[in-house]
Each structure stands twice: as C-alpha cells, then as structure tokens.
Design an enzyme around this catalytic site. Structure first.
Site: not given
Ligand code: IMP
Ligand code: MG
Length: 177
Positions: A110, A105, A161, A167, A133, A101-102, A107
């Site tokens: 994932l 945030d 992005d 990107r 994060k 994963e990139d 969670g």
């Molecule tokens: P989560 O489900 O909130 O953990 O979000 C994960 C996804 O949100 C990541 O795989 C990213 O694609 C996107 N994302 C979350 N934070 C950022 C950021 O700061 N910059 C760019 N993409 C983000």
């Molecule tokens: Mg992503």
C-alpha cells in the site's frame, strides 16, 4: 471449523459480520463525498469481493477500475517489492480516488501504491482496507477506513487466498497449521 481442500479453516468473521461492516464503511464514504463522484480502485485479486460489496453500499456516482499488482505465490511473507502487472484503464487525475485493499500486512504494497497514485495527481486519495494486521507493520500507512483488525495469523476467504486457494469462501478464516 470447516475442512476445505484438505486444510482446516477456522471461521473468524462470518459473511454477515463482514457485510454489515462493509455497509457501515459504504455509508461513511457516501457521507464523506456527498455531492461528488468517486473513483474506486480494486487491487486484484484479493479485494474483488470487498470492492463489489462496498461499491453497492456507496450511494454516489462512481467509476470502478482495477489494478493487478504482484503478490507472493505460495509464500506467506511479502517481498517488499511491488510490481504492477496490469495498470488502471483510466486516468485518476483530479478524481476522488478510493483504493480498496483486502489486507494490510507489512504495509509495503500500500505505501508503494500510494506513492504511485499520488504522482498521478488525484483530487483526493483515500485508503480503504477490509483487514489490518498491525502487528506485522514494517512501513507506516495512513488508512482511512478499516473493516477489521486481525491477529497475526494467515487469513483466507472473501477474496483472500493461500496459494490461490480459498478465495471463494464466503467468510474469513484462519488456516490451521
Ligand atoms: P503487505 O505488502 O505485506 O502489506 O501485503 C499486502 C498483501 O499481501 C495483501 O494485499 C494480500 O494480498 C497479501 N496478504 C498479506 N497477508 C495475508 C493473509 O493473511 N492472507 C492472504 N493474503 C495476505
Ligand atoms: Mg492484495
């Protein structure tokens, strides 16, 4: 500070720093799965650069597959719902799956992906993220490998992005308000 597409981007991690860390993770994974093969899963599109760089640093027999899950367009907050837009092309049953994963945030993405992958009976399931994060976490996720912990700011570059832009930046930076 560099100016890209009209926005100010503050460099946070240089390409050299990122590649050095990715090489370290690659070496750890190589050691961990010595004598076995791995199935690398790239979560598109954000982890494309991380996956390719990491794959080159893992010295093991490997398959690489891709999955596209929904992201959040121009918004910068996760909706908590994931939607598999394009599934893996191969079966992961009995394999050493490494999800790449990139960024983690909230969670949400994932943790949902993890449930989905577990239901497909891999031999092992390993999670690898370039960025974390932790301040933003809503759902706990056990991550095996983390590249860098970043503060609660929106980051772009090296695959990440902001409304599909940035990107291609070779570094990771913060979008300045
Ligand atoms: P989560 O489900 O909130 O953990 O979000 C994960 C996804 O949100 C990541 O795989 C990213 O694609 C996107 N994302 C979350 N934070 C950022 C950021 O700061 N910059 C760019 N993409 C983000
Ligand atoms: Mg992503």
């Amino acid at each position: 500070m560099s100016r890209e597409n009209g926005q100010n981007i503050k460099v946070h991690l240089t390409e050299e720093q990122i590649n050095k860390r990715v090489a370290e993770i690659g070496a750890e994974i190589t050691e961990r799965f010595k004598g076995e093969s791995v199935y690398l899963v790239c979560i598109l599109r954000g982890s494309i650069f991380f996956t390719t760089e990491l794959a080159k640093r893992i010295d093991l027999p490997m398959e690489i597959d891709f999955m596209t899950v929904s992201s959040y367009g121009a918004e910068t907050v996760s909706s908590g719902v994931i939607n598999v837009k394009q599934d893996l092309s191969g079966s992961i049953e009995g394999k050493n799956v490494i999800v790449v994963e990139d960024i983690i945030d909230s969670g949400n993405t994932l943790s949902r992906l993890l449930q989905l992958f577990k239901s497909r009976n891999p031999k092992t399931l390993t999670l690898c993220t370039l960025l974390d994060k932790p301040e933003r976490r809503q759902v706990e996720v056990d991550v095996d490998y983390t590249g860098f912990v970043v503060p609660d700011k929106f980051v772009v570059g090296y695959g990440l992005d902001w409304d599909q832009k940035y990107r291609n930046l070779p570094y990771i930076g913060f979008v300045e308000e």
